[in-house]
Every structure is written in C-alpha cells, then in structure tokens.
Design a protein around this motif. Structure first.
Motif, mmCIF file in Angstrom:
data_model
loop_
_atom_site.group_PDB
_atom_site.id
_atom_site.type_symbol
_atom_site.label_atom_id
_atom_site.label_comp_id
_atom_site.label_asym_id
_atom_site.label_seq_id
_atom_site.Cartn_x
_atom_site.Cartn_y
_atom_site.Cartn_z
ATOM 1 N N LEU A 246 69.284 72.741 83.262
ATOM 2 C CA LEU A 246 69.267 73.991 82.498
ATOM 3 C C LEU A 246 68.497 75.086 83.216
ATOM 4 C CD1 LEU A 246 68.795 72.815 78.789
ATOM 5 C CD2 LEU A 246 70.903 73.267 80.059
ATOM 6 N N ALA A 247 67.566 74.707 84.090
ATOM 7 C CA ALA A 247 66.771 75.706 84.801
ATOM 8 C C ALA A 247 67.634 76.580 85.697
ATOM 9 C CB ALA A 247 65.678 75.029 85.627
ATOM 10 N N SER A 248 68.743 76.043 86.193
ATOM 11 C CA SER A 248 69.623 76.806 87.083
ATOM 12 C C SER A 248 70.864 77.331 86.363
ATOM 13 C CB SER A 248 70.060 75.922 88.259
ATOM 14 O OG SER A 248 70.759 74.773 87.790
ATOM 15 N N TRP A 249 70.839 77.244 85.044
ATOM 16 C CA TRP A 249 72.005 77.643 84.255
ATOM 17 C C TRP A 249 71.682 78.902 83.461
ATOM 18 C CZ3 TRP A 249 73.100 77.185 78.771
ATOM 19 C CH2 TRP A 249 74.444 77.437 78.458
ATOM 20 N N LEU A 250 72.572 79.886 83.530
ATOM 21 C CA LEU A 250 72.354 81.152 82.838
ATOM 22 C C LEU A 250 72.866 81.042 81.409
ATOM 23 C CD1 LEU A 250 71.399 84.085 83.075
ATOM 24 C CD2 LEU A 250 73.726 84.702 83.788
ATOM 25 N N ALA A 251 71.956 81.004 80.461
ATOM 26 C CA ALA A 251 72.322 80.805 79.056
ATOM 27 C C ALA A 251 72.557 82.132 78.356
ATOM 28 C CB ALA A 251 71.227 80.038 78.332
ATOM 29 N N VAL A 252 73.410 82.088 77.346
ATOM 30 C CA VAL A 252 73.613 83.217 76.440
ATOM 31 C C VAL A 252 73.053 82.795 75.095
ATOM 32 C CG1 VAL A 252 75.281 84.751 75.349
ATOM 33 C CG2 VAL A 252 75.686 83.923 77.680
ATOM 34 N N LEU A 253 72.009 83.468 74.644
ATOM 35 C CA LEU A 253 71.291 83.062 73.445
ATOM 36 C C LEU A 253 71.640 83.957 72.258
ATOM 37 C CD1 LEU A 253 67.827 82.494 75.162
ATOM 38 C CD2 LEU A 253 69.565 80.773 74.624
ATOM 39 N N PRO A 254 71.535 83.394 71.036
ATOM 40 C CA PRO A 254 71.200 82.013 70.687
ATOM 41 C C PRO A 254 72.318 81.056 71.075
ATOM 42 C CG PRO A 254 71.882 83.207 68.734
ATOM 43 C CD PRO A 254 71.813 84.226 69.831
ATOM 44 N N LEU A 255 71.987 79.766 71.089
ATOM 45 C CA LEU A 255 72.859 78.781 71.696
ATOM 46 C C LEU A 255 73.042 77.584 70.771
ATOM 47 C CD1 LEU A 255 74.190 78.030 74.510
ATOM 48 C CD2 LEU A 255 72.039 76.845 74.999
ATOM 49 N N GLY A 256 74.263 77.055 70.734
ATOM 50 C CA GLY A 256 74.524 75.823 70.014
ATOM 51 C C GLY A 256 74.509 74.640 70.962
ATOM 52 N N VAL A 257 73.992 73.514 70.488
ATOM 53 C CA VAL A 257 74.011 72.265 71.251
ATOM 54 C C VAL A 257 74.785 71.235 70.441
ATOM 55 C CG1 VAL A 257 72.643 70.371 72.216
ATOM 56 C CG2 VAL A 257 71.801 72.730 72.376
ATOM 57 N N ALA A 258 75.858 70.713 71.021
ATOM 58 C CA ALA A 258 76.606 69.648 70.364
ATOM 59 C C ALA A 258 75.738 68.394 70.375
ATOM 60 C CB ALA A 258 77.928 69.407 71.087
ATOM 61 N N TYR A 259 75.369 67.923 69.191
ATOM 62 C CA TYR A 259 74.368 66.862 69.085
ATOM 63 C C TYR A 259 74.916 65.703 68.254
ATOM 64 C CZ TYR A 259 69.893 64.622 67.890
ATOM 65 O OH TYR A 259 68.878 63.725 67.712
ATOM 66 N N SER A 260 75.193 64.587 68.937
ATOM 67 C CA SER A 260 75.696 63.406 68.243
ATOM 68 C C SER A 260 74.579 62.479 67.807
ATOM 69 C CB SER A 260 76.646 62.634 69.161
ATOM 70 O OG SER A 260 75.930 62.061 70.247
ATOM 71 N N GLY A 261 73.417 62.631 68.439
ATOM 72 C CA GLY A 261 72.320 61.702 68.218
ATOM 73 C C GLY A 261 72.228 60.646 69.297
ATOM 74 N N GLY A 262 73.241 60.579 70.179
ATOM 75 C CA GLY A 262 73.222 59.621 71.284
ATOM 76 C C GLY A 262 72.253 60.036 72.368
#
Length: 316
Positions: free
Chosen positions: A9-25
C-alpha cells in the motif's frame, strides 16, 4: 515482522475514502489492518454474506468484532449466490460478490474498493483460463484495476505471495476465519490450490513471477487487439455494415466481432458460435442471405445490410 500489505500500500496511490472487501479470511484481514493503519478514519470494510453455508453468520460476527477493535465501520450485504443449472457455482458467486460490493460502496459514497487477491490467486486464475481454452483476454489474468457496476476495484497485493501474508497473520496472532469451502475439492480453484500449486512450486520455484510476466504480456496483447478492433468497428459502424465486415481478413473480422459483442452487448461468443458467424458472413454475398445465429443468451441477425444482436430466448 512487518505486514507485507503495508509495503504494497505504501507504493499505491489511494483515492479516499476507501472500501476494503473484507471476508474475515487471512488475506483480507492483512489488507484491512494495513489500510486502517495507513489511512485512519478513511477506510470502510465491506462484507458479503453469501448465504451458502451455516458458517456465514459466524463469519459476519467475526468481522463485526474485528472491525470494532480496529475502529473501522463495517457494512454487510446479503446475497443469494446459488447458481442456476449448468452454471459454474464459482462464477455465480463471483458475480454476486462484485455486484454486492459495488452496491455497498455506492451506498457509502465510495468510488474505490481494494481487494486482497495476491500472486497465488493470479496463478490460479491463469490456470483456470488455460483449462477453459481462453484467449489473450483470459490469459491476462486479473487486472490490477477494473471497473464494475460503477465502482473501481483495485488489487494492490498482486505481487505478494500468499505465504507471506499468512506468516504475518500467524506471527502477529491476529484472529481470522477459515472458510471450510476452501477445502472442498469439487471446486476447480481448490483443486488447483491443493494439488497443482505444490507440484508447480517443486518443479518451477519461480512460477509466480513467470506466470505474472506472461499475464502482463497477454494484457498488453489484449489491449492492442482491443484498440485494433475499436478502429475497425468505427469504420464498420454500429450496427456494423456487412460490406465493411466482409472486406476484413478472417482473423481481423473475428477480433472485431468479439469486441463488438463484448463492448456493446456484454456477451462473449463461444469459439463454435464465432466460427459459425464468420462462415455465414463470408457466405453472405447476396441480399437474400439470412443470418440468425445463437450467441450467448441471445442471437445475431442480419437486418438489411447490417448485423444486430438481440437478447432473446434461444433459437428453436
């Protein structure tokens, strides 16, 4: 031990706010922890309750507790991902998952969602594509960025090995869920993961990197073919004129037809359907020659001097 997802993520340009697909795995847990640490207060967790197994309620409860501990809001979408007769259960579940994630994101005003798919997932995708006789589109694997249902999905972990993520989770003692369906060998992806990847690792230790390079090369070829097809389609018109189609060499015509059907109608012809359509266009030298061929869920028909695709019931 550092979380490998932090470095990705340090080298990735994010657009905020951001969703994270979270399965719990394990994989999505590592991604959520990295995102929440990097962009505090700007991350939303999106969880899809598939309703396919009894454990789904327990997965949701785990995700709720984990997100509460991280201070991340959790949004849950419920979907019936059962497949129709003759349909791949994996494909049905995937389509339902993306549609639900996109809907959850739109409800929260999020335009971008990150997925935890990694290098091992990419290899599995390529092997599935090969097993189905896919062309360069399929062999391009999973793109790092794609748009579906009005939402942009990102895969910033595609260069990471699954083992690195799992080792960090274990070392950090962070709880996660193990989906029992991942051990079900009725599913193609699970058979590849359990039976094929260990053999590949022994025979070709660098297979993840070499497969990724092949996927990038296929993606470049796919983009070039799409650009060529778009130019030919612009010349042929929309709907495409038969005279312009018949003037093209067969392979170039095939490329145009695939692009036309996919880009304008969202369908992909089988190899047999495409070959039949090519033969009919080649034979269409008179005004009275009829073309009516089943393609995907509809049909391609000749109307005057042009071709049309109709979403209709299969031909009798």
């Amino acid at each position: 031990m550092d979380n490998p997802a932090d470095h990705a993520l340090a080298s990735w340009l994010a657009v905020l706010p951001l969703g994270v697909a979270y399965s719990g795995g394990a994989d999505s847990t590592a991604l959520l922890h990295a995102a929440a640490r990097r962009w505090p207060g700007q991350v939303h967790a999106l969880h899809v309750h598939h309703g396919l197994q009894r454990a789904a309620d327990d997965f949701e409860a785990h995700c709720a507790a984990a997100c509460a501990a991280l201070g991340v809001p959790l949004h849950v979408g419920r979907v019936d991902a059962r497949h129709a007769p003759g349909e791949s259960p994996e494909d049905a579940a995937r389509r339902a998952r993306y549609a639900t994630l996109a809907e959850l994101a739109r409800q929260q005003g999020l335009q971008h969602v990150v997925l935890a798919q990694h290098a091992d997932d990419q290899v599995e995708t390529l092997l599935i594509a090969l097993s189905r006789g896919a062309g360069v589109d399929g062999l391009a694997g999973m793109p790092s960025r794609m748009e579906r249902h009005g939402v942009v999905f990102h895969r910033p972990l595609l260069d990471l090995h699954a083992e690195a993520l799992r080792e960090w989770i274990a070392a950090a003692g962070i709880p996660h869920v193990d989906d029992p369906s991942n051990a079900d060998l009725r599913y193609t992806r699970n058979r590849i993961r359990r039976l094929v990847l260990p053999a590949l690792a022994e025979a070709l230790p660098q297979y993840r990197e070499t497969f990724a390079r092949s996927a990038r090369n296929a993606a470049r070829a796919s983009r070039l073919l799409a650009e060529a097809a778009a130019g030919d389609l612009a010349d042929a018109g929309s709907p495409p004129r038969l005279a312009a189609l018949r003037a093209l060499p067969r392979e170039r015509l095939a490329n145009l037809l695939r692009h036309w059907l996919k880009s304008e109608h969202g369908v992909v012809p089988s190899e047999a359907q495409l070959e039949q359509l090519l033969d009919q266009i080649a034979a269409c030298s008179t005004r009275g020659h009829r073309i009516r061929i089943k393609v995907a869920s509809g049909r391609v028909e000749r109307e005057g001097d042009t071709l049309h695709w109709y979403n209709a019931s299969p031909l009798p």
